[in-house]
Design a protein around this motif. Structure first.
Motif, PDB file in Angstrom:
ATOM      1  N   LEU A 145      -4.958   4.729  -7.361  1.00  0.00           N
ATOM      2  CA  LEU A 145      -6.112   3.851  -7.152  1.00  0.00           C
ATOM      3  C   LEU A 145      -7.428   4.590  -7.324  1.00  0.00           C
ATOM      4  CD1 LEU A 145      -4.950   1.779  -4.045  1.00  0.00           C
ATOM      5  CD2 LEU A 145      -5.469   0.873  -6.317  1.00  0.00           C
ATOM      6  N   ALA A 146      -7.501   5.831  -6.861  1.00  0.00           N
ATOM      7  CA  ALA A 146      -8.751   6.582  -6.925  1.00  0.00           C
ATOM      8  C   ALA A 146      -9.206   6.778  -8.367  1.00  0.00           C
ATOM      9  CB  ALA A 146      -8.581   7.933  -6.238  1.00  0.00           C
ATOM     10  N   ALA A 147      -8.272   6.977  -9.291  1.00  0.00           N
ATOM     11  CA  ALA A 147      -8.622   7.267 -10.678  1.00  0.00           C
ATOM     12  C   ALA A 147      -8.759   6.023 -11.537  1.00  0.00           C
ATOM     13  CB  ALA A 147      -7.570   8.189 -11.285  1.00  0.00           C
ATOM     14  N   ARG A 148      -8.231   4.887 -11.082  1.00  0.00           N
ATOM     15  CA  ARG A 148      -8.259   3.667 -11.896  1.00  0.00           C
ATOM     16  C   ARG A 148      -9.675   3.094 -11.940  1.00  0.00           C
ATOM     17  NH1 ARG A 148      -4.221  -0.275  -9.532  1.00  0.00           N
ATOM     18  NH2 ARG A 148      -2.830   1.392 -10.235  1.00  0.00           N
ATOM     19  N   PRO A 149     -10.185   2.697 -13.131  1.00  0.00           N
ATOM     20  CA  PRO A 149     -11.538   2.139 -13.203  1.00  0.00           C
ATOM     21  C   PRO A 149     -11.683   0.880 -12.357  1.00  0.00           C
ATOM     22  CG  PRO A 149     -10.738   2.720 -15.388  1.00  0.00           C
ATOM     23  CD  PRO A 149      -9.556   2.822 -14.460  1.00  0.00           C
ATOM     24  N   PRO A 150     -12.767   0.765 -11.587  1.00  0.00           N
ATOM     25  CA  PRO A 150     -13.790   1.789 -11.362  1.00  0.00           C
ATOM     26  C   PRO A 150     -13.277   2.828 -10.378  1.00  0.00           C
ATOM     27  CG  PRO A 150     -14.278  -0.127 -10.026  1.00  0.00           C
ATOM     28  CD  PRO A 150     -13.065  -0.476 -10.836  1.00  0.00           C
ATOM     29  N   ALA A 151     -13.366   4.103 -10.748  1.00  0.00           N
ATOM     30  CA  ALA A 151     -12.883   5.178  -9.879  1.00  0.00           C
ATOM     31  C   ALA A 151     -13.687   5.226  -8.587  1.00  0.00           C
ATOM     32  CB  ALA A 151     -12.981   6.518 -10.606  1.00  0.00           C
ATOM     33  N   GLY A 152     -13.108   5.868  -7.571  1.00  0.00           N
ATOM     34  CA  GLY A 152     -13.806   5.955  -6.290  1.00  0.00           C
ATOM     35  C   GLY A 152     -12.917   6.554  -5.220  1.00  0.00           C
ATOM     36  N   PRO A 153     -13.420   6.600  -3.994  1.00  0.00           N
ATOM     37  CA  PRO A 153     -12.663   7.212  -2.898  1.00  0.00           C
ATOM     38  C   PRO A 153     -11.632   6.265  -2.292  1.00  0.00           C
ATOM     39  CG  PRO A 153     -14.802   6.505  -2.096  1.00  0.00           C
ATOM     40  CD  PRO A 153     -14.777   6.193  -3.566  1.00  0.00           C
ATOM     41  N   VAL A 154     -10.459   6.800  -1.998  1.00  0.00           N
ATOM     42  CA  VAL A 154      -9.401   6.064  -1.293  1.00  0.00           C
ATOM     43  C   VAL A 154      -9.083   6.845  -0.030  1.00  0.00           C
ATOM     44  CG1 VAL A 154      -7.019   5.233  -1.398  1.00  0.00           C
ATOM     45  CG2 VAL A 154      -8.484   5.113  -3.436  1.00  0.00           C
ATOM     46  N   PHE A 155      -8.892   6.124   1.083  1.00  0.00           N
ATOM     47  CA  PHE A 155      -8.737   6.775   2.389  1.00  0.00           C
ATOM     48  C   PHE A 155      -7.343   6.557   2.963  1.00  0.00           C
ATOM     49  CE2 PHE A 155      -8.805   6.422   7.037  1.00  0.00           C
ATOM     50  CZ  PHE A 155      -9.201   7.720   7.353  1.00  0.00           C
ATOM     51  N   LEU A 156      -6.827   7.599   3.663  1.00  0.00           N
ATOM     52  CA  LEU A 156      -5.579   7.492   4.417  1.00  0.00           C
ATOM     53  C   LEU A 156      -5.770   8.055   5.821  1.00  0.00           C
ATOM     54  CD1 LEU A 156      -4.681   8.655   1.296  1.00  0.00           C
ATOM     55  CD2 LEU A 156      -2.469   7.951   2.223  1.00  0.00           C
ATOM     56  N   SER A 157      -5.329   7.306   6.813  1.00  0.00           N
ATOM     57  CA  SER A 157      -5.295   7.757   8.204  1.00  0.00           C
ATOM     58  C   SER A 157      -3.930   8.373   8.480  1.00  0.00           C
ATOM     59  CB  SER A 157      -5.536   6.571   9.150  1.00  0.00           C
ATOM     60  OG  SER A 157      -5.286   6.935  10.488  1.00  0.00           O
ATOM     61  N   LEU A 158      -3.924   9.651   8.940  1.00  0.00           N
ATOM     62  CA  LEU A 158      -2.679  10.397   9.134  1.00  0.00           C
ATOM     63  C   LEU A 158      -2.527  10.794  10.600  1.00  0.00           C
ATOM     64  CD1 LEU A 158      -2.918  12.780   6.028  1.00  0.00           C
ATOM     65  CD2 LEU A 158      -1.852  10.517   6.159  1.00  0.00           C
ATOM     66  N   PRO A 159      -1.692  10.093  11.375  1.00  0.00           N
ATOM     67  CA  PRO A 159      -1.509  10.455  12.782  1.00  0.00           C
ATOM     68  C   PRO A 159      -0.963  11.867  12.946  1.00  0.00           C
ATOM     69  CG  PRO A 159      -0.646   8.259  12.350  1.00  0.00           C
ATOM     70  CD  PRO A 159      -0.961   8.868  11.018  1.00  0.00           C
ATOM     71  N   MET A 160      -1.460  12.557  13.948  1.00  0.00           N
ATOM     72  CA  MET A 160      -1.100  13.949  14.174  1.00  0.00           C
ATOM     73  C   MET A 160       0.406  14.133  14.381  1.00  0.00           C
ATOM     74  SD  MET A 160      -2.579  16.361  17.221  1.00  0.00           S
ATOM     75  CE  MET A 160      -2.159  18.102  17.352  1.00  0.00           C
ATOM     76  N   ASP A 161       1.009  13.267  15.165  1.00  0.00           N
ATOM     77  CA  ASP A 161       2.433  13.432  15.449  1.00  0.00           C
ATOM     78  C   ASP A 161       3.288  13.097  14.233  1.00  0.00           C
ATOM     79  OD1 ASP A 161       3.469  10.274  16.615  1.00  0.00           O
ATOM     80  OD2 ASP A 161       1.422  10.756  16.062  1.00  0.00           O
ATOM     81  N   LEU A 162       2.833  12.173  13.387  1.00  0.00           N
ATOM     82  CA  LEU A 162       3.576  11.858  12.167  1.00  0.00           C
ATOM     83  C   LEU A 162       3.643  13.074  11.257  1.00  0.00           C
ATOM     84  CD1 LEU A 162       3.329   8.649  10.043  1.00  0.00           C
ATOM     85  CD2 LEU A 162       3.107  10.868   8.929  1.00  0.00           C
ATOM     86  N   MET A 163       2.521  13.799  11.172  1.00  0.00           N
ATOM     87  CA  MET A 163       2.476  14.969  10.300  1.00  0.00           C
ATOM     88  C   MET A 163       3.385  16.094  10.792  1.00  0.00           C
ATOM     89  SD  MET A 163       0.550  14.008   7.885  1.00  0.00           S
ATOM     90  CE  MET A 163       0.164  15.513   7.005  1.00  0.00           C
ATOM     91  N   ALA A 164       3.713  16.087  12.095  1.00  0.00           N
ATOM     92  CA  ALA A 164       4.544  17.147  12.666  1.00  0.00           C
ATOM     93  C   ALA A 164       6.021  16.775  12.700  1.00  0.00           C
ATOM     94  CB  ALA A 164       4.064  17.485  14.075  1.00  0.00           C
ATOM     95  N   GLU A 165       6.381  15.557  12.262  1.00  0.00           N
ATOM     96  CA  GLU A 165       7.776  15.117  12.320  1.00  0.00           C
ATOM     97  C   GLU A 165       8.667  15.933  11.386  1.00  0.00           C
ATOM     98  OE1 GLU A 165       8.397  10.992  11.662  1.00  0.00           O
ATOM     99  OE2 GLU A 165       7.099  10.343  13.313  1.00  0.00           O
ATOM    100  N   ALA A 166       9.923  16.049  11.776  1.00  0.00           N
ATOM    101  CA  ALA A 166      10.923  16.730  10.951  1.00  0.00           C
ATOM    102  C   ALA A 166      11.788  15.720  10.192  1.00  0.00           C
ATOM    103  CB  ALA A 166      11.801  17.618  11.812  1.00  0.00           C
TER     104      ALA A 166
END
Length: 551
Positions: A145-166
Motif C-alpha cells: 500500500l505504501a508504494a502504490r500510487p499515490p504513495a504515502g505512509p502506512v501505519f501498524l500498531s504492534l503490541p509489546m507482548d505480541l512481539m515477544a511471543e514464541a
C-alpha cells in the motif's frame, strides 16, 4: 518462525536495511532482537519528528520504502507531522509504533492509546495488529500500500507482548507487481497538443518521482511548450537550465491564472491539483483553455478542474509514447522554443544584475544570500530546502538540471529540513547534501543535528538567520498594511535574545561558521563535496522591511 523473525524476514525481502526510530519500553523486544541482526542498521533520532524526516529523506534518496519504529501514543503523536509531510509529498513509508501489553489494555495503562485512531487522518491505512499470525500478512500489505500510487505512509500498531511471543507464524511470499503501462488515449491527446498555437506544460512532482524528466523534456521540445514547475514543487521535474523552463508557478489561483493566460492548451503532468496556499477567488485556469492531464493516480484526473482529455497510466512510459507520437516536432515549435530561450536569457541576466546590486557584507540581503548559495552548489549536490521566504527567492535563481537534486516538502510540517538532509545523505552517500533552512524551521528540528554528528553524516546546513517569522509579517502587510499596527507584529520575532546557531551547533559537537559576506557564503557552500563531517553555516540576513521602506 516467531512474529519477530517473520517481521525481519519481511523487511529483508522488501529491501529494508536501515530502521529509523526513537524507542521506549514497548520497543524493547524489537531492539533486543535487532542487536543480533547486523544486516539492519538502527538509526536513532532524539525526537520523533526528526526520525520521520530522516526516513522520508532516506526513502526519496534510495527509491525504496522507508521503515520507522516509534513509541506508543505520545511518540506517534510527535511523529504525525512527518507522516503528514510524507502523505502530501507522496513518500512511501511503513511506520510502526509499539502498543502497551494487551493483557492490561482494558485498565487504561500509562502510555497506551488509540494508535490507529491517532494515525488514521494522515496515513493511507492504519492496521491494528492483534494476532501474531496476522503480523507478516499485514506487514506485506503495508509495504504494498505504501508504494502504490499515490504513495504515502502506512501505519501498524504492534503490541509489546505480541512481539515477544514464541508463536509459530506463516510467512507469505512477496508479490511482484508489474509497473503501470502507458495510458490509453495518447493518440487523441497528441492531436490536441499538436494543434495548439501556444501550449504550456505544468510539470508536477509525479514526473520526478517516476523518473520521467527526460521523457517530459522530449515532449516539451517537440511542442515548443513553455514549462512551469507546479507550485512549491518538491523536486526537479524539469531541468532548471532548459530554455523552455519558465520557473515555478506561484501558489495562488489568481497568480496561476495570470501565468497561464495567453496559452490555448495546458498539459498537466503528475500534479496534485495546483496545491494553492493563500486563498484567491479566481479559478486557476483561464477561460477557454483546453486541458490534457496525465497522472498515475486516477483520482487526480478531473479532481479540481475538468480535463478535455484525462490520461491514467505510468507517467514515464506514457510520456515516452507521447513523444514518439509527436515526432517530428509540431508546427511552430522551433519558433516558440527560440522565443522561450530569449525570455530565459533575459531572466538570467536580470537575476545576475540583481545579485551584483545586492551582494555585500552581513547582514546579507536575502536575494543575494540565495544567489550566493545557488552559485556555490557543487554540480552533483542535492539541495534540501526549508527556508520559506528565502526559499522562494532560491527557487528563482536555482538552475538544477539533474533529477533528484532538489528536496522540499509541500506538507507544511516545519522542522523537516535537518532530518531530511541527514536521511538523504545516508540513503545516497555519493552526492553531497546542502540543506538551506530558515532560522524558525531550524528551531523546529534542531535535535536532528545530533543524529548528523552521531552518525558522522557530512551535510552542510545553511541557516538563513533573520531573527523573525518573515513570511508571516509579509502576509500581514499584504492583507492590510502595517499602519494599523504601527509596525508591531505580535509573536513574530525570534529575538531578543538573538539566535546564534554556531553555539547551537557546538552544543551537539558540530563545527560551525558565521559568514561575513556573500563571497564567503559561496565559498563555504562550494566545499560541501569535500567534507567528511557535518558543518553548520550561520548566515545573518536582513529582516522584514515594511512597504514604506521599499517604495
Amino acid at each position: 518462525m516467531t512474529p519477530l523473525e517473520a517481521l525481519f524476514a519481511v523487511l529483508r525481502e522488501e529491501g529494508v536495511t536501515r530502521i529509523f526510530g526513537n524507542p521506549g519500553t514497548t520497543e524493547l523486544p524489537l531492539l533486543d532482537a535487532l542487536a543480533e541482526r547486523p544486516e539492519f542498521e538502527y538509526t536513532l533520532g532524539l525526537q520523533e519528528a526528526s526520525v520521520m524526516a530522516m526516513a522520508d529523506g532516506y526513502a526519496r534518496a534510495t527509491g525504496r520504502t522507508g521503515f520507522v519504529n516509534l513509541h506508543v501514543a505520545a511518540g506517534l503523536a510527535n511523529g504525525l507531522v512527518g507522516m503528514l509531510n510524507a502523505a502530501r509529498s507522496r513518500t512511501p513509508l511503513v511506520v510502526t509504533a509499539g502498543q502497551q501489553d494487551r493483557r492490561h489494555l482494558v485498565q487504561d495503562p500509562m502510555l497506551a492509546g488509540d494508535l490507529v485512531g491517532i494515525a488514521r487522518p494522515v496515513a493511507k491505512h492504519a492496521f491494528d495488529v492483534q494476532h501474531a499470525h496476522d503480523l507478516p500478512l499485514l506487514l506485506r500489505r503495508a509495504f504494498a500500500l505504501a508504494a502504490r500510487p499515490p504513495a504515502g505512509p502506512v501505519f501498524l500498531s504492534l503490541p509489546m507482548d505480541l512481539m515477544a511471543e514464541a508463536t509459530d507464524v506463516w510467512l507469505p511470499a512477496r508479490s511482484v507487481v508489474a509497473p503501470p503501462g502507458a495510458a490509453p488515449g495518447l493518440a487523441e491527446a497528441a492531436r490536441l497538443l499538436e494543434a495548439a498555437q501556444a501550449p504550456v506544460v505544468v510539470a508536477g512532482d509525479g514526473v520526478g518521482r517516476e523518473g520521467a524528466v527526460p521523457a517530459l523534456v522530449a515532449v516539451a521540445e517537440r511542442l515548443g511548450a513553455t514549462v512551469y514547475h507546479q507550485p512549491m514543487n518538491d523536486g526537479v521535474d524539469f531541468p532548471g537550465g532548459h530554455p523552455l523552463h519558465a520557473g515555478t508557478l506561484p501558489a495562488t489561483h489568481a497568480a496561476i491564472r495570470a501565468a497561464l493566460t495567453g496559452h490555448d492548451i495546458v498539459f498537466i503532468v503528475g500534479c496534485h491539483a495546483f496545491t494553492p496556499h493563500h486563498y484567491t477567488p479566481e479559478h486557476p485556469l483561464p477561460d477557454g483553455i483546453r486541458v490534457v492531464q496525465l497522472d498515475s493516480d486516477a483520482a487526480e484526473i478531473g479532481r479540481n478542474f475538468a480535463a478535455d482529455r484525462g490520461l491514467v497510466g505510468g507517467i514515464r512510459v506514457s510520456l515516452e509514447a507521447l513523444a514518439e507520437l509527436l515526432d517530428p516536432p509540431a508546427a511552430g515549435s522551433a519558433r516558440r522554443t527560440a522565443e522561450a530561450a530569449r525570455r530565459s536569457a533575459a531572466r538570467r541576466a536580470r537575476a545576475d544584475q540583481q545579485f551584483r546590486d545586492r551582494r555585500g557584507p552581513a547582514p546579507i540581503d536575502p536575494y543575494a544570500a540565495a544567489y550566493a548559495v545557488a552559485t556555490g552548489l557543487p554540480d552533483d549536490a542535492v539541495l534540501v530546502e526549508e527556508a520559506i521566504t528565502t526559499g522562494v527567492l532560491l527557487r528563482r535563481v536555482l538552475r538544477l538540471d539533474r533529477p533528484g537534486s532538489y528536496v522540499h516538502t509541500v506538507g507544511g510540517g516545519l522542522g523537516s529540513g535537518i532530518g531530511a538532509a541527514v536521511g538523504h545523505r545516508l540513503g545516497d552517500p555519493r552526492r553531497p547534501v546542502v540543506a538551506v533552512l530558515g532560522d524558525g524551521c531550524t528551531m523546529f528540528g534542531l535535535q536532528g543535528l545530533w543524529s548528523a554528528v552521531r552518525y558522522r553524516v557530512p551535510v552542510t546546513f545553511v541557516v538563513m538567520n533573520n531573527g523573525e517569522y518573515r513570511t508571516l509579517k509579509d502576509t500581514l502587510d499584504g492583507i492590510g498594511g502595517p499602519s494599523s499596527r504601527q509596525g508591531r507584529y505580535l509573536g513574530l520575532d525570534l529575538g531578543p535574545p538573538a539566535l546564534d546557531f554556531t553555539r547551537a551547533a557546538a552544543f551537539f559537537g558540530m563545527g560551525a561558521i558565521r559568514v561575513r559576506d556573500t563571497t564567503e557564503l559561496t565559498e563555504a557552500v562550494a566545499k560541501a563535496g569535500t567534507r567528511d563531517a557535518p558543518l553548520l553555516i550561520d548566515v545573518p540576513i536582513t529582516g522584514h522591511r515594511q512597504p514604506e521602506e521599499t517604495a
